[in-house]
Motif scaffolding. Structure first.
Motif, PDB file in Angstrom:
ATOM      1  N   GLU A 139      -7.552   2.894   0.435  1.00 26.78           N
ATOM      2  CA  GLU A 139      -6.610   1.929  -0.495  1.00 26.78           C
ATOM      3  C   GLU A 139      -5.291   1.795  -0.020  1.00 26.78           C
ATOM      4  N   ALA A 140      -4.741   2.679   0.562  1.00 20.81           N
ATOM      5  CA  ALA A 140      -3.476   2.321   1.077  1.00 20.81           C
ATOM      6  C   ALA A 140      -3.322   1.567   2.431  1.00 20.81           C
ATOM      7  N   GLU A 141      -4.488   1.935   3.137  1.00 12.36           N
ATOM      8  CA  GLU A 141      -4.460   1.349   4.645  1.00 12.36           C
ATOM      9  C   GLU A 141      -5.068  -0.198   4.523  1.00 12.36           C
ATOM     10  N   GLY A 142      -6.101  -0.424   3.397  1.00  9.43           N
ATOM     11  CA  GLY A 142      -6.682  -1.583   3.384  1.00  9.43           C
ATOM     12  C   GLY A 142      -7.607  -1.472   4.666  1.00  9.43           C
ATOM     13  N   GLU A 143      -8.349  -2.392   4.746  1.00  7.08           N
ATOM     14  CA  GLU A 143      -9.790  -2.420   5.587  1.00  7.08           C
ATOM     15  C   GLU A 143      -9.241  -2.328   6.834  1.00  7.08           C
ATOM     16  N   ASN A 144      -8.323  -2.831   7.459  1.00  6.58           N
ATOM     17  CA  ASN A 144      -7.651  -2.814   8.935  1.00  6.58           C
ATOM     18  C   ASN A 144      -6.575  -1.948   9.169  1.00  6.58           C
ATOM     19  N   GLY A 145      -6.265  -0.996   8.208  1.00  7.50           N
ATOM     20  CA  GLY A 145      -5.104  -0.184   8.227  1.00  7.50           C
ATOM     21  C   GLY A 145      -3.642  -0.713   8.415  1.00  7.50           C
ATOM     22  N   ASP A 146      -3.695  -1.995   7.883  1.00  6.76           N
ATOM     23  CA  ASP A 146      -2.521  -2.863   7.850  1.00  6.76           C
ATOM     24  C   ASP A 146      -1.459  -2.517   6.774  1.00  6.76           C
ATOM     25  N   GLY A 147      -1.805  -1.674   6.039  1.00  6.52           N
ATOM     26  CA  GLY A 147      -0.850  -1.118   4.812  1.00  6.52           C
ATOM     27  C   GLY A 147      -0.933  -2.222   3.612  1.00  6.52           C
ATOM     28  N   LEU A 148      -1.515  -2.858   3.485  1.00  5.56           N
ATOM     29  CA  LEU A 148      -1.368  -4.175   2.602  1.00  5.56           C
ATOM     30  C   LEU A 148      -2.520  -3.534   1.366  1.00  5.56           C
ATOM     31  N   VAL A 149      -2.121  -4.100   0.089  1.00  7.80           N
ATOM     32  CA  VAL A 149      -3.020  -3.699  -1.175  1.00  7.80           C
ATOM     33  C   VAL A 149      -4.019  -4.892  -1.139  1.00  7.80           C
ATOM     34  N   ASP A 150      -5.235  -4.418  -1.182  1.00  3.25           N
ATOM     35  CA  ASP A 150      -6.327  -5.463  -1.439  1.00  3.25           C
ATOM     36  C   ASP A 150      -6.613  -5.832  -2.925  1.00  3.25           C
ATOM     37  N   LEU A 151      -6.249  -6.898  -3.160  1.00  2.00           N
ATOM     38  CA  LEU A 151      -6.455  -7.344  -4.764  1.00  2.00           C
ATOM     39  C   LEU A 151      -7.895  -7.248  -5.212  1.00  2.00           C
ATOM     40  N   ASN A 152      -8.729  -7.217  -4.237  1.00  3.18           N
ATOM     41  CA  ASN A 152     -10.167  -7.265  -4.751  1.00  3.18           C
ATOM     42  C   ASN A 152     -10.847  -5.806  -4.844  1.00  3.18           C
ATOM     43  N   THR A 153      -9.997  -4.645  -4.058  1.00  2.00           N
ATOM     44  CA  THR A 153     -10.450  -3.509  -4.102  1.00  2.00           C
ATOM     45  C   THR A 153      -9.508  -2.334  -4.490  1.00  2.00           C
ATOM     46  N   ALA A 154      -8.355  -2.599  -4.682  1.00  2.00           N
ATOM     47  CA  ALA A 154      -7.231  -1.711  -5.192  1.00  2.00           C
ATOM     48  C   ALA A 154      -7.502  -1.284  -6.668  1.00  2.00           C
ATOM     49  N   GLY A 155      -7.275   0.051  -6.827  1.00  2.00           N
ATOM     50  CA  GLY A 155      -7.306   0.298  -8.356  1.00  2.00           C
ATOM     51  C   GLY A 155      -6.069   0.142  -9.128  1.00  2.00           C
ATOM     52  N   LEU A 156      -6.142   0.798 -10.248  1.00  2.00           N
ATOM     53  CA  LEU A 156      -4.890   0.566 -11.127  1.00  2.00           C
ATOM     54  C   LEU A 156      -3.636   1.242 -10.335  1.00  2.00           C
ATOM     55  N   GLU A 157      -3.722   2.280  -9.899  1.00  2.00           N
ATOM     56  CA  GLU A 157      -2.624   3.279  -9.362  1.00  2.00           C
ATOM     57  C   GLU A 157      -2.100   2.377  -8.109  1.00  2.00           C
ATOM     58  N   GLY A 158      -3.127   2.041  -7.263  1.00  2.00           N
ATOM     59  CA  GLY A 158      -2.585   0.996  -6.195  1.00  2.00           C
ATOM     60  C   GLY A 158      -1.838  -0.091  -6.397  1.00  2.00           C
ATOM     61  N   LEU A 159      -2.572  -0.974  -7.445  1.00  2.00           N
ATOM     62  CA  LEU A 159      -1.722  -2.159  -7.742  1.00  2.00           C
ATOM     63  C   LEU A 159      -0.513  -1.723  -8.637  1.00  2.00           C
ATOM     64  N   MET A 160      -0.163  -0.620  -8.916  1.00  2.00           N
ATOM     65  CA  MET A 160       1.106  -0.410  -9.661  1.00  2.00           C
ATOM     66  C   MET A 160       2.170  -0.058  -8.695  1.00  2.00           C
TER      67      MET A 160
END
Length: 211
Positions: A139-160
């Motif tokens: 969740e922290a790294e995203g699919e490619n380890g780029d450190g971006l939050v994926d709006l389609n896969t991130a959970g509540l804590e990640g979005l916050m």
């Protein structure tokens, strides 16, 4: 003068004398009871009480959830306009091993928001200020380890962890994602209630959408 007439005159004079005495209160002056004026000390105390009451009425308060690497994670009521550092201090300060430098301590906290102080072990490989402090794993790294939050896969804590995104807005993002089947572009997040251009400008560099 006849004795009979003199007696009548004497009686009349006596009557007039008694009448004057009755009307004048027998020569005594009337005294009015005047309430004692308030002391200066009482007046000052009342003014201070009124000033304190006005200050309390004018004050505005917000509720913030502080968690992560803090001594007393909990929900706190702070004065409106408080900064992140004040929220962290209210929670007892940062624990040993915490990474407060990954937060913008000067940022103003919002009502209903959440402040997550990350642990150093969770963010030591991430650059400062990337908005993803406190995340771990995929969740922290995203699919490619780029450190971006994926709006389609991130959970509540990640979005916050995104700048300016509290629990209420994060929940709104999840609800929008569920209703629409996912985001097709990062700009679509501005369709979420409560997230407009200003909020998008703060998070656009920290989000992505998976296809």
């Amino acid at each position: 003068m006849p004795e009979k007439k003199r007696s009548a005159v004497d009686v009349l004079i006596l009557y007039l004398y008694l009448s004057v005495l009755i009307l004048t209160g027998c020569g005594r002056e009337r005294q009015e009871i005047v309430p004692a004026p308030e002391t200066q000390e009482q007046t000052e105390e009342e003014e201070e009480t009124e000033a304190e009451t006005e200050t309390i009425q004018e004050a505005e308060w917000i509720t913030v959830h502080v968690c992560g690497a803090v001594k007393v994670p909990d929900v706190y009521v702070l004065e409106a306009g408080s900064r992140v550092w004040e929220a962290v201090e209210a929670a007892g300060g940062v624990l040993e091993g915490g990474a407060p430098d990954y937060l913008n301590m000067a940022e103003t906290v919002t009502d209903g928001g959440k402040v997550v102080v990350p642990f150093l072990e969770d963010v030591e490989e991430q650059p400062y200020g990337n908005g993803n402090a406190g995340l771990s794993g995929a969740e922290a790294e995203g699919e490619n380890g780029d450190g971006l939050v994926d709006l389609n896969t991130a959970g509540l804590e990640g979005l916050m962890t995104l700048p300016g995104i509290g629990e209420a807005k994060a929940q709104a993002i999840l609800e929008y994602r569920e209703q629409t089947g996912g985001f097709s572009a990062v700009e679509e997040i501005m369709n979420v209630p409560g997230i407009k251009e200003g909020a998008f400008a703060k998070i656009k560099d920290y989000i992505k959408v998976s296809r």
